[in-house]
Design an enzyme around this catalytic site. Sequence first.
Site, mmCIF file in Angstrom:
data_model
loop_
_atom_site.group_PDB
_atom_site.id
_atom_site.type_symbol
_atom_site.label_atom_id
_atom_site.label_comp_id
_atom_site.label_asym_id
_atom_site.label_seq_id
_atom_site.Cartn_x
_atom_site.Cartn_y
_atom_site.Cartn_z
ATOM 1 N N SER A 1 -26.195 24.180 -56.952
ATOM 2 C CA SER A 1 -27.179 24.054 -55.874
ATOM 3 C C SER A 1 -26.889 22.794 -55.083
ATOM 4 C CB SER A 1 -28.600 23.976 -56.449
ATOM 5 O OG SER A 1 -29.539 23.632 -55.452
ATOM 6 N N TYR B 1 -34.913 18.615 -61.622
ATOM 7 C CA TYR B 1 -34.126 19.824 -61.361
ATOM 8 C C TYR B 1 -32.786 19.451 -60.733
ATOM 9 C CZ TYR B 1 -32.555 24.048 -58.962
ATOM 10 O OH TYR B 1 -31.796 25.105 -58.496
#
Length: 250
Positions: free
Chosen positions: A143, A156
Amino acid sequence: MNNAVKQPQNVLVLGGTSDIGRAIVDALVTPALRRVVLAVRDPQRAADQVAGWSFGDAEVVTVGFDATAVDTHEAVIADVAERYGDLDVVIQAFGQLGELGLDDPLAAAKLAEVNYVGAVSSGLAVAARLRAQGHGTLVVLSSVAGVRTRASNFVYGSTKAGQDAFATGLGHALANTGARVLTVRPGFVRSAMTAGMDDAPFSCDPADVGEAVAAGIRRGRSVVWVPGVLQVVFGLLRYAPGFLWRRLDR
């Protein structure tokens, strides 16, 4: 094994109910595709969800897989290869989002266990199998959140940063073995995991990720960004001063 024009025949999806994983397989469908193995935490529970899924004429099967059960990963990969043959493409599509901050260390540890520890363990198990075969691609869904972590989701982001570093390093370690790693860095993807969240700039759909990954595999890329403009955007934001980066996160 890939056919003569390098089209995959067997695809394994770790995290088999993932919207993005499914979209990637959709983009890989050709007449050569024979089998798609969906590795899920609870095959019986997932049966209804995947019952209507089809990928051309390929057979679709489910097997058990738990990202946190790291002591089982080698056996799962070995069993799939033994039962179904060489793994041409393996998609590491599991993961959790988790908007965690400063006040929940236990939840943060559990998130890291799934997103990073599980990725390392299963990634090495897959790499060993692909290296033994002498061919195959491991697709790792990273990501842009891991490129530079933000205060609003730094836990995260840190797990994706670790996963990304592992994937790119593993790709270097596999050089000249016939096995490859494709690290995928999407931005905000409209999927079940992000349902209810507002779109971010340069948002995309699972199908966009699927097409980019399929193209990346065909072209032998080691990294793909989705959409591609994010490579330029984060090439600049990586060097933004801290005070500006924090303002952009508001």
